[in-house]
Design a protein around this motif. Structure first.
Motif: not given
Length: 580
Positions: A575, A570-572, A567-568
């Motif tokens: 961004d 994917k969010s990075n 999840k981290t």
């Protein structure tokens, strides 16, 4: 708020069901089913006894009321008849006297109705406080299974535990919602601010209950029940004597009887806290099961009865060389006519060196040396449990424990271990039946104990016990031992008592004669204490939880960690794309 049942496991025990999250967020221990079943059995008997006591009180009041009325009538008849002058005066004041009489009679009748209403009023259902509720399973079982129970207040100072408890209350339907209420509160503060309010207070902490006892004895009503569990057995059984003294005010000894001594130390501690408020306790049942001790005591208020406390406490002298132990009462009484004086106990009860083996003594205590069970209560509880067999998930275990308790000698503190006696003398052990028979034939009583399958309670003094063993060794010789060994010193003396090993009728208890199971094995592996709520499960907890359970938790933790990582990432990535 909606609940996704896929995230929870439904646990059913008795008539209650609770939702438990896969994570170790709120404490729950399956092993404590024995504790909860025993508590329900005692609570049922308490409610029944409470009703009987109330009826007896009303009956006594109703009988005393006519006597008081007859006494008033007889006193009025004894009064002298008035003469003529008195009659004239009475006629002149007749109106005023009649008014006064009417006023007094009205007042008296109103007061009598008030008193009668108070006495004859229905007994309110008992209020129960579960001071440390966690998931709320115990409170829910009380509410759903115990007939005649009133409000059950469940406390916890952990927000997550209270939310879990409230969720479980709703999950158990209307009966639970109407009877059980959950609060976020410090149990000590809550009990101090609600004195003499609860008929039953239940303390089942993770570890020592010592910090809760002072407020608990104040929160119970006069004649109410205090149920208390202690799981810090390493401390109570002598592993850390100085810690035990700081928590309970008694110094433990590491004898074979250490688990019974733990029970008696806990009772002495509760009595000490109760005495500070002119109260005292009467134990109805005291149990050592699994990895904890559990006591059920009634709390009464009486400044005069409280004076008997030193008569119920004793110090213990334990020989360092052999198994001899002796009790030193704290106090004694001297009666003269109708007056009773309370004096210090006579001391010492032992010389500096053991009269049996010549070694020194260790001193422990003070402990509760009065009876730790009420045999009448035990009989009623056992009968109730047998009549409602299907209502107790742990029926086999608690009925076995209660059966063994019902056959214990109630007035004999602590016990001996036959194997330890033989280990001291380096001899083969006689069977329990033969040893029991020798004690009975010598004119003493003997019984087993629920604490230890090999333990024997007897009112025979230690010199009689050693004489029986000397006579046994004459028929079953042992190899010569060094002269300075305790066993050699004991065997060097000739027996004063000639033991009779003929089988006595009472050498087997009723349960043993009927071959009733009294000491059952654990129903499954890893049946014991569990991890404190909130702690992360690691590989070092395999001995507590089992390899399968630990591996399952570790796999869940790994999968959660991977999901968070993905999840981290994917969010990075999102961004980075947004910035470009």
């Amino acid at each position: 708020m909606s609940i996704d049942l896929n995230d929870y496991t439904i646990i059913k025990e008795g008539e209650a069901e609770i939702l438990m999250h896969a994570k170790n967020e709120v404490f729950f221990n399956k092993t404590q089913v024995n504790n909860r079943d025993m508590s329900i059995a005692v609570l049922r008997t308490f409610i029944s006894r409470r009703e009987q006591e109330h009826e007896a009180f009303i009956s006594k009041r109703n009988k005393s009321a006519p006597r008081a009325l007859d006494k008033n009538v007889s006193l009025s008849d004894v009064e002298e008849k008035p003469n003529d002058s008195d009659m004239n005066i009475e006629k002149s004041n007749e109106k005023g006297i009649e008014e006064k009489f009417n006023d007094d009679s009205c007042t008296t009748s109103e007061e009598s109705v008030k008193i009668e209403g108070k006495v004859r009023g229905e007994l309110k259902p008992p209020r129960v406080l579960e001071a440390l509720s966690a998931s709320g399973l115990r409170a829910l079982r009380y509410a759903r299974e115990v007939k005649g129970i009133g409000q059950v207040v469940a406390l916890d100072n952990d927000k997550g535990a209270v939310e879990t408890c409230q969720r479980n209350i709703k999950f158990n339907g209307s009966v639970a919602c109407s009877k059980v209420e959950s609060h976020l509160a410090d149990a000590r503060v809550y009990m101090l601010t609600h004195p003499n309010e609860f008929d039953v207070v239940d303390l089942d902490p993770y570890g020592s209950p010592s910090v809760f006892l002072d407020s608990a004895v104040q929160s119970v009503v006069d004649g109410g029940m205090l149920m208390c569990t202690a799981t810090d057995m390493a401390v109570l059984c002598g592993g850390n004597g100085e810690v035990c003294y700081s928590k309970y005010g008694s110094y433990p000894l590491r004898g074979k009887y250490c688990h019974e001594m733990a029970l008696r130390i806990l009772l002495a501690c509760i009595e000490s806290h109760a005495n500070r408020y002119k109260r005292y306790i009467v134990p109805v049942l005291s149990v050592q099961m699994d990895f904890y001790v559990r006591v059920f005591v009634r709390v009464y208020s009486s400044a005069s009865a409280m004076k008997n406390t030193p008569l119920k406490l004793s110090y213990v002298y334990q020989c360092t060389g052999c198994d001899s132990f002796h009790l030193q009462p704290l106090g004694r009484t001297v009666s003269k006519n109708t007056s009773v004086r309370y004096l210090p106990g006579f001391a010492p009860v032992v010389p500096q060196e053991c009269s049996d083996c010549g070694k020194k003594f260790n001193m422990g205590g003070p402990i509760w040396s009065a009876p730790i069970h009420d045999q009448d209560w035990v009989t009623n509880i056992l009968a109730d449990v047998k009549s409602m067999k299907g209502c107790y998930p742990a029926y086999e275990r608690i009925s076995a424990v209660l059966t063994t308790i019902s056959e214990e000698l109630p007035d004999v503190p602590l016990f001996l271990s036959l194997h330890n006696l033989c280990a001291t003398l380096k001899c083969t052990s006689p069977s329990a039946v033969i040893f029991r028979s020798a004690v009975i034939n010598a004119g003493y009583r003997i019984s087993g104990t629920h604490v230890n399958p090999l333990g024997l309670k007897s009112d025979a003094p230690m010199d009689v016990i050693w004489d029986i063993m000397r006579c046994w060794i004459k028929n079953h010789p042992v190899k010569a031992q060094p002269v300075d060994q305790p066993g050699s010193v004991i065997l060097a003396k000739e027996p004063v008592l000639q033991a009779n090993f003929a089988r006595a009728v009472a050498s087997l208890s009723k349960a043993q004669a009927k071959k009733v199971a009294r000491f059952l094995p654990n129903p499954e592996r890893h049946w014991g204490p569990k991890l404190r709520a909130g702690r992360q499960i690691t590989s070092k907890h395999i001995s507590l939880l089992g390899e399968e359970a630990v591996n399952g938790c570790l796999n869940d933790q790994d999968s959660e960690r991977d999901a968070k990582r993905q999840k981290t990432e994917k969010s990075n990535d999102a961004d980075a794309i947004a910035e470009s």
